[in-house]
Write a protein that holds these residues in place. Sequence first.
Motif, PDB file in Angstrom:
ATOM      1  N   ARG A 115       0.328  -0.643  -0.388  1.00  0.00           N
ATOM      2  CA  ARG A 115      -0.104  -0.201  -0.099  1.00  0.00           C
ATOM      3  C   ARG A 115       0.953   1.492  -0.123  1.00  0.00           C
ATOM      4  N   ASP A 116       1.985   0.931   0.567  1.00  0.00           N
ATOM      5  CA  ASP A 116       2.656   2.353   0.679  1.00  0.00           C
ATOM      6  C   ASP A 116       3.299   2.454  -0.271  1.00  0.00           C
ATOM      7  N   GLU A 117       3.198   1.751  -0.537  1.00  0.00           N
ATOM      8  CA  GLU A 117       4.527   2.089  -2.379  1.00  0.00           C
ATOM      9  C   GLU A 117       4.024   2.334  -3.934  1.00  0.00           C
ATOM     10  N   LEU A 118       2.815   1.704  -3.857  1.00  0.00           N
ATOM     11  CA  LEU A 118       1.876   2.014  -4.125  1.00  0.00           C
ATOM     12  C   LEU A 118       1.385   3.429  -3.878  1.00  0.00           C
ATOM     13  N   LEU A 119       1.426   3.419  -3.475  1.00  0.00           N
ATOM     14  CA  LEU A 119       0.599   5.585  -2.785  1.00  0.00           C
ATOM     15  C   LEU A 119       2.358   6.449  -3.428  1.00  0.00           C
ATOM     16  N   SER A 120       3.427   5.868  -2.938  1.00  0.00           N
ATOM     17  CA  SER A 120       4.471   6.600  -3.035  1.00  0.00           C
ATOM     18  C   SER A 120       4.239   6.731  -4.801  1.00  0.00           C
ATOM     19  N   ALA A 121       4.366   5.992  -5.184  1.00  0.00           N
ATOM     20  CA  ALA A 121       4.351   5.877  -7.135  1.00  0.00           C
ATOM     21  C   ALA A 121       3.129   6.753  -6.939  1.00  0.00           C
ATOM     22  N   VAL A 122       1.929   7.099  -6.711  1.00  0.00           N
ATOM     23  CA  VAL A 122       0.883   7.728  -7.492  1.00  0.00           C
ATOM     24  C   VAL A 122       1.295   8.844  -7.316  1.00  0.00           C
ATOM     25  N   ARG A 123       1.948   9.043  -5.898  1.00  0.00           N
ATOM     26  CA  ARG A 123       2.528  10.867  -5.429  1.00  0.00           C
ATOM     27  C   ARG A 123       3.013  11.221  -5.995  1.00  0.00           C
ATOM     28  N   GLU A 124       4.760  10.660  -7.122  1.00  0.00           N
ATOM     29  CA  GLU A 124       5.161  10.983  -7.784  1.00  0.00           C
ATOM     30  C   GLU A 124       5.011  11.271  -8.758  1.00  0.00           C
ATOM     31  N   GLU A 125       3.789  10.554  -9.548  1.00  0.00           N
ATOM     32  CA  GLU A 125       3.000  10.641 -10.784  1.00  0.00           C
ATOM     33  C   GLU A 125       2.238  12.258 -10.787  1.00  0.00           C
ATOM     34  N   ILE A 126       1.733  11.779  -9.442  1.00  0.00           N
ATOM     35  CA  ILE A 126       0.965  13.386  -9.486  1.00  0.00           C
ATOM     36  C   ILE A 126       1.826  14.371  -9.174  1.00  0.00           C
ATOM     37  N   ALA A 127       3.001  14.582  -8.736  1.00  0.00           N
ATOM     38  CA  ALA A 127       3.695  16.253  -8.783  1.00  0.00           C
ATOM     39  C   ALA A 127       4.489  16.251 -10.036  1.00  0.00           C
ATOM     40  N   GLU A 128       4.187  15.254 -10.801  1.00  0.00           N
ATOM     41  CA  GLU A 128       4.893  15.196 -12.715  1.00  0.00           C
ATOM     42  C   GLU A 128       3.467  15.646 -12.710  1.00  0.00           C
ATOM     43  N   ASP A 129       2.498  14.956 -13.210  1.00  0.00           N
ATOM     44  CA  ASP A 129       1.248  15.468 -13.815  1.00  0.00           C
ATOM     45  C   ASP A 129       0.324  16.508 -13.244  1.00  0.00           C
ATOM     46  N   ARG A 130       0.190  17.953 -13.543  1.00  0.00           N
ATOM     47  CA  ARG A 130      -0.633  18.761 -13.277  1.00  0.00           C
ATOM     48  C   ARG A 130      -2.078  17.826 -13.041  1.00  0.00           C
ATOM     49  N   GLN A 131      -2.174  17.827 -14.887  1.00  0.00           N
ATOM     50  CA  GLN A 131      -3.744  17.296 -15.398  1.00  0.00           C
ATOM     51  C   GLN A 131      -4.065  15.754 -14.379  1.00  0.00           C
ATOM     52  N   LEU A 132      -2.757  14.962 -14.510  1.00  0.00           N
ATOM     53  CA  LEU A 132      -3.731  13.511 -13.689  1.00  0.00           C
ATOM     54  C   LEU A 132      -3.807  14.157 -12.015  1.00  0.00           C
ATOM     55  N   ARG A 133      -2.632  14.872 -11.691  1.00  0.00           N
ATOM     56  CA  ARG A 133      -2.946  15.748  -9.842  1.00  0.00           C
ATOM     57  C   ARG A 133      -5.260  16.275 -10.085  1.00  0.00           C
ATOM     58  N   ARG A 134      -5.353  16.650 -10.919  1.00  0.00           N
ATOM     59  CA  ARG A 134      -6.469  17.538 -10.538  1.00  0.00           C
ATOM     60  C   ARG A 134      -8.006  16.695 -11.101  1.00  0.00           C
ATOM     61  N   ARG A 135      -7.402  15.401 -12.142  1.00  0.00           N
ATOM     62  CA  ARG A 135      -8.529  14.369 -11.585  1.00  0.00           C
ATOM     63  C   ARG A 135      -8.760  13.259 -10.611  1.00  0.00           C
ATOM     64  N   LEU A 136      -7.509  13.409 -10.116  1.00  0.00           N
ATOM     65  CA  LEU A 136      -8.046  12.575  -9.234  1.00  0.00           C
ATOM     66  C   LEU A 136      -8.083  13.777  -7.913  1.00  0.00           C
ATOM     67  N   GLU A 137      -7.909  14.737  -7.567  1.00  0.00           N
ATOM     68  CA  GLU A 137      -8.130  15.092  -6.334  1.00  0.00           C
ATOM     69  C   GLU A 137     -10.153  15.891  -6.992  1.00  0.00           C
ATOM     70  N   LEU A 138     -10.293  15.544  -8.280  1.00  0.00           N
ATOM     71  CA  LEU A 138     -12.005  16.057  -8.479  1.00  0.00           C
ATOM     72  C   LEU A 138     -12.273  14.130  -7.985  1.00  0.00           C
ATOM     73  N   ARG A 139     -12.024  13.336  -8.689  1.00  0.00           N
ATOM     74  CA  ARG A 139     -12.496  11.956  -7.813  1.00  0.00           C
ATOM     75  C   ARG A 139     -12.525  11.996  -6.739  1.00  0.00           C
ATOM     76  N   ALA A 140     -11.512  12.850  -5.850  1.00  0.00           N
ATOM     77  CA  ALA A 140     -11.963  12.144  -4.793  1.00  0.00           C
ATOM     78  C   ALA A 140     -12.531  12.870  -4.202  1.00  0.00           C
ATOM     79  N   ALA A 141     -12.724  14.510  -4.876  1.00  0.00           N
ATOM     80  CA  ALA A 141     -13.979  15.427  -3.358  1.00  0.00           C
ATOM     81  C   ALA A 141     -14.772  14.393  -4.209  1.00  0.00           C
TER      82      ALA A 141
END
Length: 555
Positions: A115-141
């Motif tokens: 779980r921690d490794e998967l979260l770390s990988a996702v966070r790395e991608e979010i930090a690099e990809d603004r569009q991905l971050r916004r899509r995931l923020e929208l899904r989270a909300a």
Amino acid sequence: MEDLTEAELRSLAGARSFERGLGYVDAVSGIEIGDDWIRASVHGTERYEAELTLGGRRGPTGRCDCPYGQEGNFCKHLVALGLTVLAQEADLPRQRESARNRARGLDAWLSGLSRDELLSAVREEIAEDRQLRRRLELRAASAQGDLAGIRSRIRELLDIGPYAQYGHVEYADARAYADQAGQVVSAVRSLSASGRAADAMTLAREAIGLLAGQFDSVDDSDGWLGQVGADLADAHHDACRAARPDPEELAHWLVTHALDDAADLTDIDPLDYEDLLGEGGMAALRRYAVDAWQAHRTGWAEKDLVQRLAKSGRDVDTVIAVHAADLAPSGHTHLLIARELDAASRSDEALEWAERGIRDVDDLTTVDTALVDYLADRHAREDRLPAAAALRRDHFAARRTLLAYRRLRAAARAVDRWQTERAAALDLLRADAEQRTAHGAPVLVDVLLDDGDGAAAWRAAGDFGAYDHQWLALADQSRATRPSDALAVYQRLAAPLTRQVGNDVYEQLVSLLLSIRDCHRHLESPDEFAAYVTELRSALKRKRNLMRLMDEHGL
């Protein structure tokens, strides 16, 4: 790949797109291969994404996000992708298996992460990809039921700031902005799918308003943002279907939206919501529309909406009221009202409105001719032939044109008064010609030609003048009876053409020469014609196309 051939591509695309696609084969890159699909980017003036689907029951199909492809056409980019696939056909099974292995490898790697490794990988991608971050923020909300958070993310997605220079999104950046704005549609649909259709409906309306506010600041030449607007409209309709909002409230929003600038973006038609509104909602819809129209009677959008809603409910009186509130001085609106009443089988009222239209026109020179035609036809159908003839007489007296003359002739013949009416009409035209009014002489010549009165037409043309096309018509009509007069006309018209060039000119000149030859035949002077043509050929011998055309016609 037995279902994809070059002939199949040509058939799908058509000859023109296929030929153009040949030039884009080298522009294909980034090919991705699935079990029954192949995707790639095709670079031209813009980068487009093309996808071929193979092995379906209907054979190969394709889609591309270029403007031509968006209309459902098999475009040149799909042709280029198909030709690239055919060139790599032998290697296709290996590439397909390699793609499957990569997908399996990625899935296995993800599955093996803690779980921690998967979260770390996702966070790395979010930090690099603004569009991905916004899509995931929208899904989270959305998942958390955070309506305020979703609303905030939607505002960010529709903000043109990151793409705008000097407050405007240029053509080169419009596609990227539209792609970002399109994520709002996904968010609205996700809310509906999660059982929160009422919230989805509210956010769809807010998003439509925000997007409409940005629309004029984006160069949407390719229609990407317009498509997002249409998708938002569809998402709103689906959300309403699931939420079943109060019909009165929905009716009010639909009317407000239809009269707002946002309507140009979404093209929402209130009538598409009839099944959701029910009888009560449709009544409210018409009431709100009438209220809006009464507050702004000259507004085009208000008038159009009220009339369409009234027609859908067969409310002819409301349609008439809208027309009657803004009567055109030409009588055109009276005609529209008459036609509406005819359609409602209220012919007596229709006749009254048509007659009123004629009475209300201050000057018959400005009357809508279609209104005159309508009323005259009504009189004729209902055996009021003298009334029809009188109307045609008055109209011709006001607007002395060839068309009005023809209409008068037909109506007067029906009551056996044409000779009397003709004499009076020609007197008017001769008076115009003598006063040198702008169209007096030409109309006089035209009507005499139309009557077949060649002798009178020649006299009128000689006395008052005529246009060249009228002289030509006079000559053509009387070549056999007045060959000498006709010959003079043809020769005068031919003279300037001998100094011009071009195949169209040569065809006109040869046509005149054939008429000149016919005149000489009637005058029994073939030698004069032969001399005329010989001199002409000598002077124009450098015009090879003319010489060839004359040879073809034996000149």
